[in-house]
Design a protein around this motif. Structure first.
Motif, mmCIF file in Angstrom:
data_model
loop_
_atom_site.group_PDB
_atom_site.id
_atom_site.type_symbol
_atom_site.label_atom_id
_atom_site.label_comp_id
_atom_site.label_asym_id
_atom_site.label_seq_id
_atom_site.Cartn_x
_atom_site.Cartn_y
_atom_site.Cartn_z
ATOM 1 N N THR A 81 0.843 -1.196 0.000
ATOM 2 C CA THR A 81 0.000 0.000 0.000
ATOM 3 C C THR A 81 0.873 1.237 0.000
ATOM 4 O O THR A 81 2.081 1.177 0.236
ATOM 5 C CB THR A 81 -0.904 0.006 1.244
ATOM 6 N N ALA A 82 0.257 2.405 -0.237
ATOM 7 C CA ALA A 82 0.974 3.674 -0.142
ATOM 8 C C ALA A 82 1.479 3.851 1.289
ATOM 9 O O ALA A 82 0.887 3.337 2.247
ATOM 10 C CB ALA A 82 0.049 4.829 -0.526
ATOM 11 N N PHE A 83 2.573 4.599 1.434
ATOM 12 C CA PHE A 83 3.173 4.740 2.758
ATOM 13 C C PHE A 83 2.179 5.355 3.735
ATOM 14 O O PHE A 83 1.602 6.414 3.501
ATOM 15 C CB PHE A 83 4.431 5.613 2.697
ATOM 16 N N ASN A 84 1.993 4.658 4.840
ATOM 17 C CA ASN A 84 1.196 5.143 5.955
ATOM 18 C C ASN A 84 1.794 4.490 7.199
ATOM 19 O O ASN A 84 1.615 3.299 7.431
ATOM 20 C CB ASN A 84 -0.279 4.768 5.792
ATOM 21 N N PHE A 85 2.517 5.283 7.971
ATOM 22 C CA PHE A 85 3.265 4.721 9.093
ATOM 23 C C PHE A 85 2.367 3.994 10.092
ATOM 24 O O PHE A 85 2.686 2.874 10.520
ATOM 25 C CB PHE A 85 4.070 5.828 9.784
ATOM 26 N N PRO A 86 1.238 4.574 10.523
ATOM 27 C CA PRO A 86 0.376 3.836 11.454
ATOM 28 C C PRO A 86 -0.104 2.503 10.882
ATOM 29 O O PRO A 86 -0.196 1.505 11.614
ATOM 30 C CB PRO A 86 -0.789 4.805 11.695
ATOM 31 N N HIS A 87 -0.436 2.479 9.587
ATOM 32 C CA HIS A 87 -0.895 1.224 8.980
ATOM 33 C C HIS A 87 0.192 0.159 9.073
ATOM 34 O O HIS A 87 -0.102 -1.016 9.392
ATOM 35 C CB HIS A 87 -1.281 1.462 7.524
ATOM 36 N N LEU A 88 1.446 0.532 8.794
ATOM 37 C CA LEU A 88 2.538 -0.438 8.851
ATOM 38 C C LEU A 88 2.729 -0.947 10.274
ATOM 39 O O LEU A 88 2.962 -2.139 10.495
ATOM 40 C CB LEU A 88 3.821 0.205 8.328
ATOM 41 N N CYS A 89 2.647 -0.025 11.253
ATOM 42 C CA CYS A 89 2.803 -0.450 12.653
ATOM 43 C C CYS A 89 1.653 -1.375 13.059
ATOM 44 O O CYS A 89 1.870 -2.403 13.720
ATOM 45 C CB CYS A 89 2.848 0.770 13.572
ATOM 46 N N ASN A 90 0.433 -0.998 12.684
ATOM 47 C CA ASN A 90 -0.716 -1.841 13.040
ATOM 48 C C ASN A 90 -0.592 -3.232 12.425
ATOM 49 O O ASN A 90 -0.931 -4.248 13.049
ATOM 50 C CB ASN A 90 -2.014 -1.176 12.576
ATOM 51 N N LEU A 91 -0.111 -3.277 11.195
ATOM 52 C CA LEU A 91 0.063 -4.562 10.524
ATOM 53 C C LEU A 91 1.102 -5.414 11.251
ATOM 54 O O LEU A 91 0.920 -6.618 11.473
ATOM 55 C CB LEU A 91 0.492 -4.314 9.075
ATOM 56 N N GLY A 92 2.204 -4.762 11.668
ATOM 57 C CA GLY A 92 3.246 -5.506 12.369
ATOM 58 C C GLY A 92 2.799 -5.981 13.742
ATOM 59 O O GLY A 92 3.094 -7.116 14.146
ATOM 60 N N VAL A 93 2.084 -5.124 14.480
ATOM 61 C CA VAL A 93 1.616 -5.513 15.807
ATOM 62 C C VAL A 93 0.627 -6.671 15.709
ATOM 63 O O VAL A 93 0.611 -7.577 16.550
ATOM 64 C CB VAL A 93 0.990 -4.304 16.539
ATOM 65 N N ALA A 94 -0.206 -6.672 14.673
ATOM 66 C CA ALA A 94 -1.173 -7.765 14.500
ATOM 67 C C ALA A 94 -0.456 -9.098 14.324
ATOM 68 O O ALA A 94 -0.985 -10.159 14.716
ATOM 69 C CB ALA A 94 -2.069 -7.476 13.295
ATOM 70 N N ARG A 95 0.740 -9.098 13.726
ATOM 71 C CA ARG A 95 1.494 -10.340 13.526
ATOM 72 C C ARG A 95 2.414 -10.660 14.704
ATOM 73 O O ARG A 95 3.034 -11.732 14.728
ATOM 74 C CB ARG A 95 2.331 -10.219 12.247
ATOM 75 N N ALA A 96 2.524 -9.732 15.661
ATOM 76 C CA ALA A 96 3.450 -9.923 16.778
ATOM 77 C C ALA A 96 2.949 -11.004 17.729
ATOM 78 O O ALA A 96 1.761 -11.084 18.033
ATOM 79 C CB ALA A 96 3.625 -8.603 17.534
ATOM 80 N N ARG A 97 3.871 -11.819 18.228
ATOM 81 C CA ARG A 97 3.539 -12.874 19.181
ATOM 82 C C ARG A 97 3.848 -12.465 20.620
ATOM 83 O O ARG A 97 3.470 -13.175 21.550
ATOM 84 C CB ARG A 97 4.316 -14.142 18.838
ATOM 85 N N GLY A 98 4.545 -11.353 20.814
ATOM 86 C CA GLY A 98 4.948 -10.950 22.150
ATOM 87 C C GLY A 98 3.864 -10.216 22.904
ATOM 88 O O GLY A 98 3.003 -9.563 22.311
ATOM 89 N N GLU A 99 3.923 -10.315 24.250
ATOM 90 C CA GLU A 99 3.011 -9.535 25.095
ATOM 91 C C GLU A 99 3.405 -8.059 25.110
ATOM 92 O O GLU A 99 2.581 -7.201 25.401
ATOM 93 C CB GLU A 99 3.018 -10.075 26.523
ATOM 94 N N ILE A 100 4.682 -7.770 24.811
ATOM 95 C CA ILE A 100 5.181 -6.401 24.711
ATOM 96 C C ILE A 100 5.607 -6.165 23.269
ATOM 97 O O ILE A 100 6.222 -7.042 22.646
ATOM 98 C CB ILE A 100 6.379 -6.171 25.655
ATOM 99 N N VAL A 101 5.249 -5.011 22.727
ATOM 100 C CA VAL A 101 5.713 -4.650 21.390
ATOM 101 C C VAL A 101 6.631 -3.436 21.502
ATOM 102 O O VAL A 101 6.472 -2.593 22.386
ATOM 103 C CB VAL A 101 4.545 -4.354 20.422
ATOM 104 N N CYS A 102 7.591 -3.386 20.621
ATOM 105 C CA CYS A 102 8.497 -2.235 20.513
ATOM 106 C C CYS A 102 8.395 -1.704 19.092
ATOM 107 O O CYS A 102 8.756 -2.398 18.132
ATOM 108 C CB CYS A 102 9.941 -2.647 20.818
ATOM 109 N N LEU A 103 7.870 -0.500 18.953
ATOM 110 C CA LEU A 103 7.854 0.171 17.654
ATOM 111 C C LEU A 103 9.238 0.781 17.447
ATOM 112 O O LEU A 103 9.722 1.538 18.290
ATOM 113 C CB LEU A 103 6.777 1.253 17.624
ATOM 114 N N LEU A 104 9.868 0.477 16.340
ATOM 115 C CA LEU A 104 11.258 0.880 16.142
ATOM 116 C C LEU A 104 11.504 1.328 14.716
ATOM 117 O O LEU A 104 11.087 0.658 13.763
ATOM 118 C CB LEU A 104 12.199 -0.286 16.473
ATOM 119 N N ASN A 105 12.179 2.447 14.566
ATOM 120 C CA ASN A 105 12.580 2.910 13.236
ATOM 121 C C ASN A 105 13.688 2.035 12.671
ATOM 122 O O ASN A 105 14.523 1.497 13.413
ATOM 123 C CB ASN A 105 13.071 4.360 13.308
#
Length: 851
Positions: free
Chosen positions: A603-627
């Motif tokens: 998709t076109a660049f949208n930072f929140p969308h990319l983070c939301n997509l990554g968090v949805a696939r995350a298996r950890g109880e804690i997430v770290c958003l990182l550049n």
């Protein structure tokens, strides 16, 4: 505070000529550069008034410059963190009792004085770093350094005070002129001169006595007389700092605001008549051998209060000077509001304070030292705050320092109460007000915490209060007297007090069940937090949006894997990369299934969308958003994040991000200030070791928001607030996320122990692409529409500071009403317009945070 891990490599010799960094400049090179400056200018600087001083370097040896570039025609450019280190010529050091350091610098940007760090043998340290003085409004800065024969090195530090293009007309060390040292003293009235000199002699004798014992115990000391002399020199240097000139703007503001006219007094009387109650305020004052004139001044400042409903509960702790009792008895006979008790034995400050508090009849206790001062409106303002905040149990105000000459300086403009900042220093302190029932419920002051007994009291009381019951009064209501040996002169003045403070903090951690430990901080009198392992460590998923940029992504991933934490997974969210090298690298990462997941987004660049997509696939109880343009510096970052997120009301943990050359890129976000009045990075551009706002620039603390360039939070909390709002495609999405967390009662903290390099460009400058300006303006308008000005108001950024930036610049008028001033008599307050937004420091890749 951990600082281990990978660090940016130092510049190579071949890099020395590149803009922004100059290292290894010798004294010969500096002298030549300054001579070129003099020639290129074609005129003489104001220093000295003679040709001999133009571009002069004298009395120094072994000069070395950092973050200083010599540009065309001999001018220099000071980058953040610029320093000039040097030694004193041996003949000068051996023959002078005191030397004077002189720096004549003409710069386009001067936000404050340069500072001088002195190494008396134990290295450079904040407690031996003091501002230079400017005798007039010119470009010449000076400082006297006693006992130069024991000085191992000097270092001029510019921090973020003097930056950008500059011309150095002179940099020299010369013998101190006794006339310059004594002229100010001789101009004082006789009583003040006697008091000041007596205090200085007492301070030197105390330093001698303290150091004599330490040297006697140190069998390895080869030259005890040198250690004694160095201790005296450091003491004299610290004592000299108390006479440093105040900020003229601050002096003007306090003179205007503290002056009470008849209209103001009438306004206060009318307001007080409308109070729901007029509580009796019991001022608690322990007394032990104070200077009699200072004790009387302190009590007279109480008697001048515009609020009449107070009592002074004074406990003399068996003062050795019988004249103290005579003064107290005389004043008590004159004023029935003064209620003393005279202890038969000396029990030290905790027992004396408890004895004074036992006399109290008021609903609130006000703590006051026996040599400090209150402005005339202080207690009235406390009563006004109690009326405006029914149910409050603890109140505290801003404070400043006052020296023996009556000069006011170093105001501590505080933010809202922050228990995490309390783990670094006692931000409650002065003027501290406690509900008497709360004071009694915790048992008053504890014996064994002398020197930090008020720190320990505040920690124990805050544990029993809701956050809304602790009220900050954003006005200076306390003048802390600077005396030799007092912590008002510096945190290093009383080491036993700091040891007691750390014990008080650890006692609090134990009561609260926090996996934390108090340790020495990055400067005297301030503490840091060591995190301990948690019983049930949670899995952490690091979510990294990226697009191409292999030269950034690879070192980022490698630095994470080098930490070697088995409970960490990496989720790379690829935003339609098309670079062959990047695609091949991502294919390689996919094979490491145990540690790495790669998600593709086209998709076109949208930072929140990319983070939301990554968090949805995350298996950890804690997430770290990182550049993707970051590299880990602290190897314990995951342990620290787990420890803080084990505290139930912590919702997000931010990091300290540094530019590759070492300056701060991010350490928290202030909202309601900066571009469009939305948000701005705190401390951006400062030297990493710069201590600003009473070391708040380096301490663990709360913020309204932190950048998503590195942010840890629980996945459950992220999902509960709906994740990142995709309406904020680039800007303010992290601020919006943090505001939503705070709306749920969760706190956002920034940990200086979590350190990373952030390669966002510091030198690219302004980018005013019209499309991006329009987009940022639209997202700023959306933030204001969603949260409103009140919702964006930052409780941690004092309203006395200008809203134009987050740089702690004192505003002409505060952003809140001055409660004791007649509104009709105030000049019209014109709110500052926030600066027009500019797209600056555009990242090297689209995988970036929103602020």
């Amino acid at each position: 505070m951990s600082s281990s891990g990978r660090r940016p490599a130092p510049a190579r010799a071949a890099d020395a000529a590149e803009p922004g960094l100059r290292v290894g400049l010798t004294i010969k090179g500096l002298r030549a550069a300054l001579r070129r400056i003099a020639t290129g200018q074609g005129s003489l600087g104001p220093f000295g008034g003679t040709p001999d001083f133009a571009g002069r370097v004298a009395g120094i040896t072994g000069a070395r410059c950092e973050n200083l570039t010599v540009s065309g025609r001999g001018r220099v450019v000071l980058a953040p963190g610029a320093r000039i280190g040097f030694g004193i010529k041996p003949y000068l050091a051996a023959s002078a009792l005191s030397v004077q350091v002189v720096l004549d610098i003409e710069a386009e940007t001067v936000n404050g004085p340069p500072w001088l760090a002195v190494d008396y043998g134990a290295g450079f340290a904040p407690e031996h770093t003091v501002p230079l003085r400017r005798p007039d409004a010119g470009t010449r800065w000076t400082l006297h350094v006693p006992l130069p024969q024991f000085v191992r090195g000097l270092r001029l530090e510019f921090h973020n005070q003097i930056v950008g293009p500059a011309t150095i007309h002179a940099c020299l060390v010369q013998r101190s002129d006794l006339r310059d040292l004594l002229d100010h003293l001789f101009r004082l009235p006789a009583p003040e001169r006697q008091r000041l000199t007596g205090a200085k002699v007492a301070g030197v004798l105390a330093a001698l006595e303290d150091r004599r014992d330490a040297v006697a115990e140190d069998a390895a000391a080869e030259r005890p007389q040198s250690a004694l002399a160095a201790a005296i020199g450091c003491g004299l240097l610290a004592d000299h700092a108390q006479s440093a000139p105040s900020d003229p703007r601050y002096v003007g503001v306090v003179e205007r605001d503290d002056r009470l006219g008849e209209a103001d007094r009438a306004w206060m009387d009318g307001r007080m008549a409308a109070f729901a109650e007029r509580p009796l305020l019991s001022v608690v004052m322990p007394v032990y051998d104070p200077p009699l004139d200072l004790l009387e001044e302190a009590i007279r400042s109480l008697q001048r209060q515009t609020y009449p409903h107070w009592e002074l509960c004074l406990a003399d702790d068996a003062s050795r000077d019988f004249a103290v009792r005579d003064v107290v008895r005389r004043l008590a006979a004159e004023d029935p509001r003064i209620r003393p008790v005279f202890r038969e034995t000396n029990g030290h400050i905790s027992q004396a304070s408890n004895a004074a508090a036992a006399l109290a009849r008021g609903r609130f206790l006000v703590l006051m030292d026996n040599d400090d001062l209150l402005p005339d409106h202080a207690l009235w303002t406390v009563a006004d705050a109690i009326d405006r905040h029914p149910g409050c149990r603890m109140l505290f105000s801003d404070e400043d320092k006052i020296n023996l000459e009556g000069r006011r300086a170093q105001p501590y403009r505080k933010g809202a109460f922050d228990r995490f900042l309390m783990y670094g220093h006692n931000m409650f302190s002065h003027l501290g007000v406690y509900e008497r029932a709360l004071f009694e419920a915790v048992g008053g002051f504890r014996v064994g915490y002398e020197g930090s007994q008020d720190y320990d009291l505040a920690l124990r009381c805050m544990e029993r209060c809701a956050e809304a019951e602790i009220v900050h009064i954003p006005h200076v209501l306390y003048r802390w007297r600077q005396l030799p040996g007092s912590t008002a002169l510096g945190g290093g003045q009383k080491s036993y007090a700091f040891a007691a403070a750390k014990r008080a903090i650890d006692s609090h951690f134990e009561r609260m069940g926090y996996p934390l430990e108090s340790i020495d901080g990055p400067g005297p009198g301030i503490a840091a937090v060591r995190t301990l392992g948690v019983a049930d460590p949670k899995r952490i998923s690091v979510v990294i949006p990226t697009r191409n940029g292999l030269d950034l992504l690879r070192p980022c991933i490698e630095s994470l894997l080098a930490v070697g934490d088995p409970l960490v997974e990496i989720v790379v969210v690829d935003n339609f990369s098309d670079d062959p090298g990047t695609l091949a690298y991502l294919d390689g990462l996919r094979r490491d299934r145990a540690r790495i997941t790669v998600v593709r987004s086209e998709t076109a660049f949208n930072f929140p969308h990319l983070c939301n997509l990554g968090v949805a696939r995350a298996r950890g109880e804690i997430v770290c958003l990182l550049n993707n343009d970051t590299e880990v510096l602290s190897q314990d970052l995951f342990q620290r994040a787990r420890a803080f997120l084990s505290i139930p009301d912590v919702g997000a943990v931010g990091a300290r991000l540094l530019y590759p050359h070492g300056a701060v890129q991010h350490f928290g976000v202030y909202t309601g200030v900066g571009p469009y009045g939305i948000a701005t990075h705190a401390h951006a551009g400062r030297a990493d070791d710069a201590h600003v706002q009473f070391s708040k620039s380096v301490l663990l603390q709360q913020f309204v928001a932190v950048t998503a360039a590195c942010c840890f939070l629980r996945k459950a909390d992220y999902e509960a607030v709906g994740g990142m709002d995709e309406a904020f495609a680039v800007a303010y999405n992290d601020v919006d996320l943090c505001l939503k967390l705070r709306q749920r009662g969760l706190k956002v903290i920034c940990d200086p122990g979590i350190r990373l390099v952030h390669k966002e460009s510091v030198s690219r400058g302004r980018d005013v692409d019209p499309t991006k300006v329009v987009r940022l303006r639209r997202e700023a308008e959306l933030m204001e529409a969603r949260w409103g000005r009140e919702g964006l108001r930052d409780p941690f950024y004092n309203p006395a500071f200008s809203a134009r930036s987050g740089d702690f610049e004192l505003a002409e008028f505060p952003r809140v009403a001055i409660p004791w001033k007649d509104p009709a008599g105030l000049a019209e307050v014109r709110p500052e317009a926030p600066p027009e937004i500019e797209v600056a420091y555009e990242p090297a890749s689209e995988g970036r945070a929103g602020l």
